[in-house]
Enzyme design. Structure first.
Site, mmCIF file in Angstrom:
data_model
loop_
_atom_site.group_PDB
_atom_site.id
_atom_site.type_symbol
_atom_site.label_atom_id
_atom_site.label_comp_id
_atom_site.label_asym_id
_atom_site.label_seq_id
_atom_site.Cartn_x
_atom_site.Cartn_y
_atom_site.Cartn_z
ATOM 1 N N TYR B 289 -17.200 -13.926 64.546
ATOM 2 C CA TYR B 289 -16.103 -14.429 63.720
ATOM 3 C C TYR B 289 -15.291 -15.425 64.530
ATOM 4 O O TYR B 289 -14.631 -15.054 65.510
ATOM 5 C CB TYR B 289 -15.230 -13.261 63.287
ATOM 6 C CG TYR B 289 -14.362 -13.553 62.075
ATOM 7 C CD1 TYR B 289 -14.781 -13.183 60.812
ATOM 8 C CD2 TYR B 289 -13.134 -14.179 62.213
ATOM 9 C CE1 TYR B 289 -13.989 -13.426 59.697
ATOM 10 C CE2 TYR B 289 -12.340 -14.424 61.102
ATOM 11 C CZ TYR B 289 -12.770 -14.052 59.858
ATOM 12 O OH TYR B 289 -11.991 -14.300 58.748
ATOM 13 N N TYR B 339 -15.926 -21.752 56.015
ATOM 14 C CA TYR B 339 -15.049 -20.602 56.275
ATOM 15 C C TYR B 339 -15.083 -19.681 55.072
ATOM 16 O O TYR B 339 -14.341 -19.858 54.109
ATOM 17 C CB TYR B 339 -13.631 -21.091 56.551
ATOM 18 C CG TYR B 339 -12.658 -19.996 56.945
ATOM 19 C CD1 TYR B 339 -12.917 -19.166 58.025
ATOM 20 C CD2 TYR B 339 -11.478 -19.801 56.240
ATOM 21 C CE1 TYR B 339 -12.032 -18.166 58.384
ATOM 22 C CE2 TYR B 339 -10.578 -18.804 56.601
ATOM 23 C CZ TYR B 339 -10.860 -17.991 57.676
ATOM 24 O OH TYR B 339 -9.981 -17.006 58.037
#
Lengths: 133, 392
Positions: B289, B339
Site C-alpha cells: 500500500y 488509487y
C-alpha cells in the site's frame, strides 16, 4: 495557510474557556492520575467514562513536524506555508499543533516549546506552540 | 473445513473499470460494472454469486444496496466493510473464512469511489475547507491539518529523525514505482522519472513532495473468491489465498508512542506468513500500500525484509524496481498507476500471479505479499497469494 475561525460545539466549552484566559485545559483521569488530550472520551487505562478537565502547565517538547505548502496558483504565487507538529505536553499527551515563531533550522525532536495563546477578532481563542523562553 | 474446500480458497475473477478521471458514473454504478466484469472474467454468471462484500471510499457509497442494483437474490453473505485502506485484504479474509466454513461458496468483493470532479485538482478531493470549524477535530483542521498529507508527513519526518531516513531514499521508491508503471497500460502516470525529478517536485507537506504522494482516481475494482477446487474449473487460473492477517496497533497519542516508526504490519505480517507457511525470504514480490513513498519504506521494515530503520537504504539499493531482488508495486502502485485503496495492490497481485503482467511481469511470482494500510497507520492487512495450491 490562514488559521480558520473556531466555534464551540458543546463539547469544547471548558477548553475554549481556558484558551480565552491563556490556560491550556486538557483531560485527566482522577483515578489513574493520567492526563489526556482534550478530545479524549474516556480513560483507556481504567475504563472510566468520565474524565475531568484540568489545567496543563503549557510546556511541551517537539515530537515531529511538517511544513505544509498550498497548491500554487496559476500566477505561481502560493499561500504561506504552515508549520504543523505533534507536541508532547509535559504531562504526557500529544497534541496536533501549529508552531509559531520558530526557526525552521532549529526544529528537532525534543525541542522545548511553550503554549502561546491567540485571541482573534472572530471566533474562539486558540493555542499555538513556540520556542521556550 | 467443509467438503469441497479442502484445497483452500482462491481468487477466481478480477474486474476493473476504467480508472482515473472517469466521470459520469456513480460509485454504485462503477461497483456494479466491476462486479459484472469480475464475474465474466471468472466465467461465472452473476447468479452464481452467493456472497457480496462492499467497500466504499471517500463518498460513503456503495453500500449493500449494491446487491439490489446487481439483481442478486438469495445471498448468504452481504456486508459493507470498512477498515479504510486495509479493507480489501479484510474482505478477502472474510470471504475465505465464509467459504471455508460453508457459509457461502462464491463471494464478490468490490471497492468503488469517485472523489475526482471535472475541473477540480486531484488534491482538492482529499482536502477539507470550511468558513468556520467546530469541535476538536475542526480545531485541528482550522490550525492547518486540512488533508491527510500533513499527518503522514509527521510520520515520515519522525522516521527520518529517528533513523536518518532521507528524502532521496523516499525518491528512490517513487522512481522505482514509476519505472514499473511504464509497463502498465492502466497506469495514469507512465512517463519515467529520475531522482532529480523527485527532488524538483514541489513540496506538499515536508518531507513529502508531490512525487511522494499517491494519485486520486475514480473507478472500481472487484474480485471473486471461491473454493480452490471450484476455481480450478473456472475460466482463469486460480490465485490461491495462502494466508491473511490484520493489525490495528492503536497507537496512543502520548509519550512513548511508536507513531511513525512502525505499522500494523508488525502484527498482520507474521500472522499471514505463519498461516501461509512462509517467511520473508520466501516472498517473490510485494504489492504494498503506497499512499506515500514512506508507507512502502516502513512496511518493508515491519515485514522483516530489512532491519528496523534500514528501509531507506533497502529502497535505495534498487531492490524494489524492475530487475531488483524484491520486485515491489510492479503495476506502478498508487503512486503512479491508480488509487483504488487496497484494491490497487490486490489487483496487481492477481495480475502477477496469473502471469498477465505483460512487459512488467516480474520474474518470480510464486509467493506474493499484499498489504493494506488505513487511517494514519492505524489499520493494516496482509495477504499471501500464490499461483500454486497451498502446500503443493
Amino acid at each position: 495557510m490562514e488559521i480558520g475561525v473556531l466555534r464551540r460545539d458543546g463539547r469544547t466549552d471548558p477548553f475554549f474557556d481556558g484558551t480565552a484566559r491563556d490556560r491550556l485545559v486538557i483531560r485527566r483521569c482522577a483515578a489513574c492520575d493520567r492526563w489526556f488530550a482534550p478530545d479524549q472520551a474516556g480513560c483507556p487505562e481504567c475504563g472510566a467514562g468520565e474524565l475531568e478537565w484540568a489545567e496543563a502547565a503549557g510546556t511541551a517538547t517537539l515530537v515531529t513536524w511538517t511544513v505544509t505548502h498550498g497548491r500554487p496558483a496559476a500566477d505561481g504565487t502560493a499561500p504561506p506555508p504552515a508549520f504543523l507538529a505533534l507536541v508532547e505536553l509535559t504531562e504526557g499527551p500529544w497534541l496536533h499543533a501549529r508552531l509559531d515563531g520558530i526557526d525552521p533550522a532549529a526544529l528537532r525532536e525534543g525541542l522545548p516549546l511553550r503554549a502561546r495563546f491567540r485571541h482573534p477578532g472572530a471566533g474562539e481563542s486558540y493555542v499555538l506552540f513556540g520556542p521556550e523562553g | 473445513m467443509t467438503e469441497g474446500t479442502g484445497g483452500g480458497t482462491a481468487i477466481a475473477g478480477l474486474g476493473m473499470t476504467e480508472l482515473g478521471r472517469v466521470y459520469g458514473r456513480s460509485p454504485r454504478r462503477l461497483a456494479a460494472d466491476a462486479v459484472r466484469l469480475a464475474a465474466a472474467d471468472a466465467g461465472l454468471a452473476l447468479g452464481d454469486l452467493d456472497g457480496l462484500l462492499v467497500s466504499h471510499g471517500m463518498g460513503g457509497s456503495p453500500g449493500i444496496e449494491l446487491a439490489d442494483t446487481l439483481g442478486l437474490r438469495d445471498l448468504r453473505l452481504l456486508s459493507q466493510l470498512n477498515s479504510f485502506g486495509a479493507t480489501a485484504g479484510a474482505m478477502v479474509s472474510y470471504a475465505a473464512q465464509s467459504i471455508l466454513s460453508g457459509a457461502a461458496s462464491t463471494v464478490a468483493c468490490v471497492f468503488a469511489d469517485a472523489p475526482l470532479k471535472p475541473e477540480r485538482s486531484a488534491g482538492s478531493a482529499y482536502h477539507r475547507d470550511a468558513p468556520e470549524w467546530y469541535g476538536f477535530g475542526g480545531m485541528t483542521a482550522a490550525l492547518g491539518f486540512r488533508s491527510v498529507n500533513a499527518f503522514y508527513a509527521l510520520a515520515a519526518r519522525r522516521h527520518m529523525e529517528r533513523y536518518g531516513t532521507t528524502g532521496d531514499q523516499l525518491g528512490a521508491i517513487a522512481v522505482a514505482t514509476r519505472a514499473w508503471a511504464a509497463g502498465n497500460p492502466r497506469a495514469q502516470m507512465r512517463e519515467p522519472i529520475t531522482l532529480d525529478d523527485h527532488r524538483a517536485s514541489r513540496w506538499v507537506a515536508e518531507p513529502l513532495r508531490l512525487l511522494d504522494c499517491c494519485l486520486v482516481s475514480n473507478g472500481a475494482v472487484a474480485i471473486i473468491v471461491t473454493g480452490a477446487d471450484r476455481a480450478r474449473d473456472l475460466a482463469r487460473p486460480p490465485v490461491h489465498v495462502w494466508g491473511w492477517g490484520q493489525g490495528h496497533p492503536g497507537h496512543r497519542k502520548e509519550r512513548g508512542s511508536d507513531f511513525g516508526l512502525t505499522t500494523g504490519a508488525l502484527t498482520s505480517g507474521p500472522i499471514a506468513m505463519k498461516m501461509a507457511g512462509v517467511t520473508p525470504g520466501d516472498i517473490s514480490q510485494c504489492q504494498l500500500y503506497d499512499c506515500y513513498t514512506y508507507t512502502v519504506l516502513v512496511s518493508l521494515e515491519d515485514y522483516g525484509f530489512c532491519a528496523k530503520g534500514e528501509g531507506g537504504a533497502f529502497a535505495a539499493s534498487g531492490a524494489l524496481g524492475p530487475g531488483g531482488a524484491l520486485p515491489t508495486n510492479t503495476g506502478g502502485g498508487q503512486l503512479s498507476s491508480y488509487y483504488m485503496w487496497g484494491m490497487t495492490p490486490l489487483s496487481e497481485a492477481v495480475i502477477q500471479a496469473r502471469g498477465d503482467g505483460g512487459e512488467r511481469q516480474a520474474g518470480r511470482n510464486d509467493v506474493i505479499l499484499v498489504s493494506g494500510n488505513g487511517g494514519i497507520l492505524d489499520h493494516h492487512s496482509t495477504l499471501i497469494l500464490s499461483p500454486h495450491p497451498k502446500g503443493a
